[in-house]
Design a protein around this motif. Structure first.
Motif, mmCIF file in Angstrom:
data_model
loop_
_atom_site.group_PDB
_atom_site.id
_atom_site.type_symbol
_atom_site.label_atom_id
_atom_site.label_comp_id
_atom_site.label_asym_id
_atom_site.label_seq_id
_atom_site.Cartn_x
_atom_site.Cartn_y
_atom_site.Cartn_z
ATOM 1 N N THR A 1 0.999 2.391 -15.826
ATOM 2 C CA THR A 1 2.101 1.662 -16.454
ATOM 3 C C THR A 1 3.029 1.050 -15.405
ATOM 4 O O THR A 1 3.585 -0.025 -15.620
ATOM 5 C CB THR A 1 2.917 2.581 -17.393
ATOM 6 O OG1 THR A 1 3.394 3.708 -16.659
ATOM 7 C CG2 THR A 1 2.088 3.029 -18.568
ATOM 8 N N ILE A 2 3.182 1.732 -14.265
ATOM 9 C CA ILE A 2 4.048 1.189 -13.212
ATOM 10 C C ILE A 2 3.339 0.068 -12.458
ATOM 11 O O ILE A 2 3.897 -1.013 -12.262
ATOM 12 C CB ILE A 2 4.485 2.305 -12.239
ATOM 13 C CG1 ILE A 2 5.382 3.315 -12.966
ATOM 14 C CG2 ILE A 2 5.219 1.722 -11.037
ATOM 15 C CD1 ILE A 2 5.691 4.555 -12.171
ATOM 16 N N LEU A 3 2.122 0.308 -12.025
ATOM 17 C CA LEU A 3 1.364 -0.697 -11.274
ATOM 18 C C LEU A 3 0.354 -1.389 -12.185
ATOM 19 O O LEU A 3 -0.844 -1.380 -11.937
ATOM 20 C CB LEU A 3 0.668 -0.067 -10.074
ATOM 21 C CG LEU A 3 1.564 0.247 -8.889
ATOM 22 C CD1 LEU A 3 0.801 0.947 -7.799
ATOM 23 C CD2 LEU A 3 2.229 -0.998 -8.353
ATOM 24 N N MET B 1 0.818 -1.188 0.000
ATOM 25 C CA MET B 1 0.000 0.000 0.000
ATOM 26 C C MET B 1 0.863 1.253 0.000
ATOM 27 O O MET B 1 0.512 2.241 -0.627
ATOM 28 C CB MET B 1 -0.920 0.001 1.229
ATOM 29 C CG MET B 1 -2.063 -0.979 1.156
ATOM 30 S SD MET B 1 -3.215 -0.672 -0.190
ATOM 31 C CE MET B 1 -3.967 0.828 0.315
ATOM 32 N N ALA B 2 1.993 1.223 0.724
ATOM 33 C CA ALA B 2 2.868 2.400 0.750
ATOM 34 C C ALA B 2 3.410 2.666 -0.646
ATOM 35 O O ALA B 2 3.497 3.825 -1.082
ATOM 36 C CB ALA B 2 4.001 2.196 1.749
ATOM 37 N N TYR B 3 3.758 1.606 -1.360
ATOM 38 C CA TYR B 3 4.272 1.775 -2.720
ATOM 39 C C TYR B 3 3.159 2.286 -3.638
ATOM 40 O O TYR B 3 3.393 3.150 -4.483
ATOM 41 C CB TYR B 3 4.836 0.452 -3.221
ATOM 42 C CG TYR B 3 5.474 0.557 -4.591
ATOM 43 C CD1 TYR B 3 6.592 1.353 -4.783
ATOM 44 C CD2 TYR B 3 4.957 -0.122 -5.678
ATOM 45 C CE1 TYR B 3 7.178 1.466 -6.029
ATOM 46 C CE2 TYR B 3 5.532 -0.018 -6.928
ATOM 47 C CZ TYR B 3 6.650 0.767 -7.097
ATOM 48 O OH TYR B 3 7.226 0.882 -8.331
ATOM 49 N N ASP B 4 1.957 1.776 -3.472
ATOM 50 C CA ASP B 4 0.811 2.231 -4.258
ATOM 51 C C ASP B 4 0.574 3.719 -4.041
ATOM 52 O O ASP B 4 0.379 4.477 -4.990
ATOM 53 C CB ASP B 4 -0.434 1.433 -3.866
ATOM 54 C CG ASP B 4 -1.677 1.944 -4.563
ATOM 55 O OD1 ASP B 4 -1.767 1.812 -5.801
ATOM 56 O OD2 ASP B 4 -2.561 2.478 -3.862
ATOM 57 N N ARG B 5 0.588 4.154 -2.777
ATOM 58 C CA ARG B 5 0.384 5.572 -2.480
ATOM 59 C C ARG B 5 1.531 6.413 -3.034
ATOM 60 O O ARG B 5 1.318 7.510 -3.530
ATOM 61 C CB ARG B 5 0.278 5.802 -0.955
ATOM 62 C CG ARG B 5 -0.890 5.097 -0.322
ATOM 63 C CD ARG B 5 -2.215 5.617 -0.870
ATOM 64 N NE ARG B 5 -3.335 4.989 -0.221
ATOM 65 C CZ ARG B 5 -4.163 4.163 -0.810
ATOM 66 N NH1 ARG B 5 -4.004 3.850 -2.059
ATOM 67 N NH2 ARG B 5 -5.172 3.641 -0.165
ATOM 68 N N TYR B 6 2.753 5.881 -2.942
ATOM 69 C CA TYR B 6 3.909 6.601 -3.461
ATOM 70 C C TYR B 6 3.764 6.840 -4.966
ATOM 71 O O TYR B 6 3.947 7.949 -5.460
ATOM 72 C CB TYR B 6 5.191 5.817 -3.164
ATOM 73 C CG TYR B 6 6.397 6.346 -3.890
ATOM 74 C CD1 TYR B 6 7.024 7.510 -3.470
ATOM 75 C CD2 TYR B 6 6.906 5.684 -5.000
ATOM 76 C CE1 TYR B 6 8.118 8.011 -4.143
ATOM 77 C CE2 TYR B 6 7.994 6.165 -5.668
ATOM 78 C CZ TYR B 6 8.606 7.332 -5.243
ATOM 79 O OH TYR B 6 9.688 7.825 -5.916
ATOM 80 N N VAL B 7 3.408 5.792 -5.701
ATOM 81 C CA VAL B 7 3.260 5.926 -7.155
ATOM 82 C C VAL B 7 2.083 6.836 -7.484
ATOM 83 O O VAL B 7 2.177 7.690 -8.373
ATOM 84 C CB VAL B 7 3.088 4.538 -7.819
ATOM 85 C CG1 VAL B 7 2.767 4.669 -9.298
ATOM 86 C CG2 VAL B 7 4.347 3.708 -7.649
ATOM 87 N N ALA B 8 0.974 6.704 -6.750
ATOM 88 C CA ALA B 8 -0.219 7.512 -7.029
ATOM 89 C C ALA B 8 0.037 9.000 -6.834
ATOM 90 O O ALA B 8 -0.489 9.830 -7.579
ATOM 91 C CB ALA B 8 -1.378 7.069 -6.149
ATOM 92 N N ILE B 9 0.847 9.363 -5.849
ATOM 93 C CA ILE B 9 1.071 10.776 -5.560
ATOM 94 C C ILE B 9 2.321 11.312 -6.249
ATOM 95 O O ILE B 9 2.317 12.410 -6.797
ATOM 96 C CB ILE B 9 1.144 11.001 -4.029
ATOM 97 C CG1 ILE B 9 -0.236 10.727 -3.432
ATOM 98 C CG2 ILE B 9 1.606 12.409 -3.691
ATOM 99 C CD1 ILE B 9 -0.277 10.733 -1.937
ATOM 100 N N CYS B 10 3.397 10.538 -6.247
ATOM 101 C CA CYS B 10 4.669 11.036 -6.779
ATOM 102 C C CYS B 10 4.808 10.868 -8.293
ATOM 103 O O CYS B 10 5.576 11.589 -8.923
ATOM 104 C CB CYS B 10 5.835 10.345 -6.073
ATOM 105 S SG CYS B 10 5.891 10.699 -4.313
#
Length: 196
Positions: free
Chosen positions: A17-19, A1-10
């Motif tokens: 394409t990333i997730l 989830m932390a990675y998901d939030r990181y990609v969604a915001i950053c």
């Protein structure tokens, strides 16, 4: 989830394409495999422990600390594995989450509009709340020194981490939904009108 939030915001423009489906399957499979390995690695040293006093565990479930409290031999191997487990499944994930959220906060602070900052922060605040609750209860159980209140506090913290936090998780995520917020406000107003 932390990675998901990181990609969604950053990196929001490259989120899909990333997730993509392949990466999500790899992340989910990795979670299942590491969970299985975690159980397996802890089960092997526990099978070599001897329990000479009582075989009754004074907890809600068979926890590592509860087993250590009733064992009388074979603790050394268990401690070695346990400290390795804490490093791999405790410290590394916390460091990953902290790094992720430090970067997320840095990006949020660079957003010009107040509404944009609020929306970006609300995207990750629910996950951050659950992560803090989960890790704080785990730390409380395993770092708490023995005292006269340990017999009362340990079960409370264990129930908090294993029952309350997962139960609150869907509630916190659903409160981001506007329909859920409206229904909750109506319920609170209705309850308040009944009490008056």
């Amino acid at each position: 989830m932390a990675y998901d939030r990181y990609v969604a915001i950053c990196d929001p423009l490259h989120y899909h394409t990333i997730l993509n489906r392949k990466h999500c399957i790899v992340l989910a499979s990795g979670t299942w495999i590491t969970g299985f390995l975690n159980s397996l690695v802890l089960t092997i040293p526990v099978s070599h422990m001897s329990f000479c006093h009582s075989r009754t565990i004074h907890q809600f479930f068979c926890d590592a600390k509860a087993l250590l409290n009733i064992s009388c031999a074979g603790r050394e191997d268990f401690y070695n594995v346990f400290y390795m487990e804490i490093l791999m499944y405790g410290v590394f994930p916390v460091m990953f989450c902290l790094t992720s959220y430090i970067k997320i906060i840095g990006v949020i602070l660079q957003i010009k509009s107040k509404d944009g900052r609020k929306k970006a922060f609300s995207t990750c605040s629910s996950h951050l709340t659950i992560v803090i609750m989960y890790y704080m209860t785990g730390v409380s159980v395993y770092i708490m020194p023995p005292s006269e209140y340990s017999d009362v506090l340990e079960p409370v913290f264990i129930v908090q981490g294993s029952v309350v936090t997962p139960m609150i998780n869907p509630l916190i995520y659903s409160l981001r939904n506007k329909d859920m917020k409206r229904a909750l406000l109506r319920l609170l107003r209705w309850k308040q009108s009944i009490e008056q």
